[in-house]
Write a protein that holds these residues in place. Structure first.
Motif, PDB file in Angstrom:
ATOM      1  N   ALA A 104       0.820  -1.213   0.000  1.00  0.00           N
ATOM      2  CA  ALA A 104       0.000   0.000   0.000  1.00  0.00           C
ATOM      3  C   ALA A 104       0.855   1.264   0.000  1.00  0.00           C
ATOM      4  CB  ALA A 104      -0.934  -0.002   1.212  1.00  0.00           C
ATOM      5  N   LEU A 105       2.044   1.189   0.608  1.00  0.00           N
ATOM      6  CA  LEU A 105       2.929   2.357   0.702  1.00  0.00           C
ATOM      7  C   LEU A 105       3.982   2.403  -0.405  1.00  0.00           C
ATOM      8  CD1 LEU A 105       3.528   2.358   4.571  1.00  0.00           C
ATOM      9  CD2 LEU A 105       1.928   3.767   3.255  1.00  0.00           C
ATOM     10  N   GLY A 106       3.973   1.410  -1.278  1.00  0.00           N
ATOM     11  CA  GLY A 106       4.960   1.375  -2.355  1.00  0.00           C
ATOM     12  C   GLY A 106       6.355   1.024  -1.877  1.00  0.00           C
ATOM     13  N   VAL A 107       6.427   0.294  -0.773  1.00  0.00           N
ATOM     14  CA  VAL A 107       7.711  -0.115  -0.187  1.00  0.00           C
ATOM     15  C   VAL A 107       8.092  -1.481  -0.748  1.00  0.00           C
ATOM     16  CG1 VAL A 107       8.843  -0.787   1.972  1.00  0.00           C
ATOM     17  CG2 VAL A 107       7.364   1.231   1.908  1.00  0.00           C
ATOM     18  N   THR A 108       9.312  -1.605  -1.220  1.00  0.00           N
ATOM     19  CA  THR A 108       9.809  -2.846  -1.798  1.00  0.00           C
ATOM     20  C   THR A 108      10.374  -3.753  -0.719  1.00  0.00           C
ATOM     21  OG1 THR A 108      10.387  -1.674  -3.822  1.00  0.00           O
ATOM     22  CG2 THR A 108      11.422  -3.808  -3.495  1.00  0.00           C
ATOM     23  N   ALA A 109       9.946  -5.007  -0.739  1.00  0.00           N
ATOM     24  CA  ALA A 109      10.440  -5.984   0.232  1.00  0.00           C
ATOM     25  C   ALA A 109      11.873  -6.368  -0.098  1.00  0.00           C
ATOM     26  CB  ALA A 109       9.562  -7.225   0.223  1.00  0.00           C
ATOM     27  N   GLN A 110      12.727  -6.350   0.919  1.00  0.00           N
ATOM     28  CA  GLN A 110      14.092  -6.854   0.787  1.00  0.00           C
ATOM     29  C   GLN A 110      14.177  -8.251   1.377  1.00  0.00           C
ATOM     30  OE1 GLN A 110      15.895  -3.542   2.822  1.00  0.00           O
ATOM     31  NE2 GLN A 110      16.429  -2.547   0.899  1.00  0.00           N
ATOM     32  N   ILE A 111      13.391  -8.475   2.437  1.00  0.00           N
ATOM     33  CA  ILE A 111      13.234  -9.794   3.047  1.00  0.00           C
ATOM     34  C   ILE A 111      11.745  -9.985   3.285  1.00  0.00           C
ATOM     35  CG2 ILE A 111      13.699 -11.252   5.065  1.00  0.00           C
ATOM     36  CD1 ILE A 111      16.224  -9.550   5.556  1.00  0.00           C
ATOM     37  N   SER A 112      11.212 -11.108   2.821  1.00  0.00           N
ATOM     38  CA  SER A 112       9.797 -11.397   3.045  1.00  0.00           C
ATOM     39  C   SER A 112       9.634 -12.897   3.236  1.00  0.00           C
ATOM     40  CB  SER A 112       8.942 -10.904   1.871  1.00  0.00           C
ATOM     41  OG  SER A 112       7.572 -11.107   2.150  1.00  0.00           O
ATOM     42  N   PHE A 117       9.959  -9.646   7.895  1.00  0.00           N
ATOM     43  CA  PHE A 117       9.719  -8.761   6.752  1.00  0.00           C
ATOM     44  C   PHE A 117      10.573  -7.529   6.942  1.00  0.00           C
ATOM     45  CE2 PHE A 117       7.921  -5.460   4.212  1.00  0.00           C
ATOM     46  CZ  PHE A 117       7.519  -6.103   3.056  1.00  0.00           C
ATOM     47  N   LEU A 118      11.209  -7.105   5.871  1.00  0.00           N
ATOM     48  CA  LEU A 118      11.985  -5.880   5.883  1.00  0.00           C
ATOM     49  C   LEU A 118      11.881  -5.255   4.502  1.00  0.00           C
ATOM     50  CD1 LEU A 118      13.975  -4.012   7.389  1.00  0.00           C
ATOM     51  CD2 LEU A 118      15.818  -5.441   6.508  1.00  0.00           C
ATOM     52  N   GLY A 119      11.354  -4.043   4.463  1.00  0.00           N
ATOM     53  CA  GLY A 119      11.217  -3.357   3.192  1.00  0.00           C
ATOM     54  C   GLY A 119      11.592  -1.903   3.314  1.00  0.00           C
ATOM     55  N   GLU A 120      11.999  -1.329   2.181  1.00  0.00           N
ATOM     56  CA  GLU A 120      12.439   0.063   2.176  1.00  0.00           C
ATOM     57  C   GLU A 120      12.066   0.724   0.857  1.00  0.00           C
ATOM     58  OE1 GLU A 120      16.444   1.948   3.609  1.00  0.00           O
ATOM     59  OE2 GLU A 120      16.739   1.269   1.538  1.00  0.00           O
ATOM     60  N   LYS A 121      11.710   1.989   0.954  1.00  0.00           N
ATOM     61  CA  LYS A 121      11.466   2.837  -0.213  1.00  0.00           C
ATOM     62  C   LYS A 121      12.304   4.094  -0.013  1.00  0.00           C
ATOM     63  CE  LYS A 121       7.731   5.324  -2.565  1.00  0.00           C
ATOM     64  NZ  LYS A 121       6.272   5.597  -2.503  1.00  0.00           N
ATOM     65  N   VAL A 122      13.364   4.235  -0.799  1.00  0.00           N
ATOM     66  CA  VAL A 122      14.243   5.394  -0.678  1.00  0.00           C
ATOM     67  C   VAL A 122      13.524   6.609  -1.266  1.00  0.00           C
ATOM     68  CG1 VAL A 122      16.447   6.414  -1.327  1.00  0.00           C
ATOM     69  CG2 VAL A 122      16.317   3.993  -0.743  1.00  0.00           C
ATOM     70  N   LEU A 123      13.422   7.663  -0.465  1.00  0.00           N
ATOM     71  CA  LEU A 123      12.742   8.881  -0.900  1.00  0.00           C
ATOM     72  C   LEU A 123      13.712   9.998  -1.251  1.00  0.00           C
ATOM     73  CD1 LEU A 123       9.947   8.804   1.797  1.00  0.00           C
ATOM     74  CD2 LEU A 123       9.779   8.060  -0.573  1.00  0.00           C
ATOM     75  N   VAL A 124      14.820  10.062  -0.529  1.00  0.00           N
ATOM     76  CA  VAL A 124      15.843  11.079  -0.792  1.00  0.00           C
ATOM     77  C   VAL A 124      17.211  10.416  -0.721  1.00  0.00           C
ATOM     78  CG1 VAL A 124      16.933  13.214   0.009  1.00  0.00           C
ATOM     79  CG2 VAL A 124      14.450  12.949   0.194  1.00  0.00           C
ATOM     80  N   GLU A 125      17.993  10.617  -1.735  1.00  0.00           N
ATOM     81  CA  GLU A 125      19.376  10.151  -1.771  1.00  0.00           C
ATOM     82  C   GLU A 125      20.158  11.254  -2.474  1.00  0.00           C
ATOM     83  OE1 GLU A 125      22.029   7.678  -0.486  1.00  0.00           O
ATOM     84  OE2 GLU A 125      20.157   6.611  -0.797  1.00  0.00           O
ATOM     85  N   ASN A 142      10.334   2.818   5.790  1.00  0.00           N
ATOM     86  CA  ASN A 142      10.613   1.427   6.128  1.00  0.00           C
ATOM     87  C   ASN A 142       9.375   0.734   6.683  1.00  0.00           C
ATOM     88  OD1 ASN A 142      13.723   1.460   5.964  1.00  0.00           O
ATOM     89  ND2 ASN A 142      13.224   3.233   7.222  1.00  0.00           N
ATOM     90  N   VAL A 143       9.241  -0.528   6.348  1.00  0.00           N
ATOM     91  CA  VAL A 143       8.220  -1.394   6.925  1.00  0.00           C
ATOM     92  C   VAL A 143       8.943  -2.658   7.361  1.00  0.00           C
ATOM     93  CG1 VAL A 143       6.131  -2.744   6.475  1.00  0.00           C
ATOM     94  CG2 VAL A 143       6.378  -0.472   5.455  1.00  0.00           C
ATOM     95  N   SER A 144       8.716  -3.074   8.614  1.00  0.00           N
ATOM     96  CA  SER A 144       9.417  -4.266   9.090  1.00  0.00           C
ATOM     97  C   SER A 144       8.648  -4.960  10.201  1.00  0.00           C
ATOM     98  CB  SER A 144      10.818  -3.903   9.586  1.00  0.00           C
ATOM     99  OG  SER A 144      10.733  -3.093  10.730  1.00  0.00           O
ATOM    100  N   THR A 145       9.080  -6.166  10.464  1.00  0.00           N
ATOM    101  CA  THR A 145       8.625  -6.895  11.642  1.00  0.00           C
ATOM    102  C   THR A 145       9.865  -7.187  12.483  1.00  0.00           C
ATOM    103  OG1 THR A 145       8.835  -9.029  10.513  1.00  0.00           O
ATOM    104  CG2 THR A 145       6.648  -7.965  10.474  1.00  0.00           C
TER     105      THR A 145
END
Length: 164
Positions: A104-112, A117-125, A142-145
């Motif tokens: 829903a937040l457009g965050v890409t899963a790195q671990i699922s 679960f660990l996901g990140e969507k870089v907004l500023v670099e 970030n979205v994680s458990t």
């Protein structure tokens, strides 16, 4: 020395009545805004109490968890608890799965996996050079458990400024 001076100035200038916790959690703030708040919270005696926050046991040495006096509206939901990581604030969400919230937040899963679960969507670099130094900014949603919060999802922002 420059960073220590900037950190002290940020903490001294922070006005707790200006806190927009939702903006910090949803990555609508910048690094100086987060750093000013974080330095104030960690350096001002009784800072959490001034906000009406009640610290609760997080069960995780890398997180500080607070019960909020009034829920904050983030990601289309009302959240009554927040954790602070080394790099930013995260809402504690208990009514959605991590993959569903990330989607829903457009965050890409790195671990699922079923256990993590660990996901990140870089907004500023970005990087800037000034006075012979390079300032690199990284802001990510970030979205994680985590094992310390079974059945919960942590969702929020990380703010990082690296100086070389």
């Amino acid at each position: 020395m420059l960073l220590a001076g900037l950190a002290a100035a940020g903490a001294e200038e922070f006005d707790p009545t200006s806190l927009d916790l939702a903006a910090l959690i949803e990555c609508r703030a910048d690094v100086p805004a987060y750093n000013g708040f974080a330095l104030w919270l960690s350096g001002e005696p009784g800072a959490a109490e001034k906000l009406g926050w009640k610290e609760v046991t997080a069960g995780n040495p890398f997180l500080r968890q607070y019960q909020l006096p009034v829920p904050v509206h983030v990601f289309g939901r009302e959240m009554a608890s927040v954790v602070l990581t080394a790099t930013g604030p995260m809402a504690v969400v208990d009514d959605v799965s991590a993959p569903d919230l990330a989607r829903a937040l457009g965050v890409t899963a790195q671990i699922s996996t079923p256990d993590k679960f660990l996901g990140e969507k870089v907004l500023v670099e970005s990087s800037e050079e000034a006075d012979g130094m390079t300032f690199s900014t990284h802001i990510a949603l970030n979205v994680s458990t985590v094992n310390s919060h079974p059945g919960k999802v942590l969702a929020g922002c990380s703010y990082a400024l690296d100086v070389k």
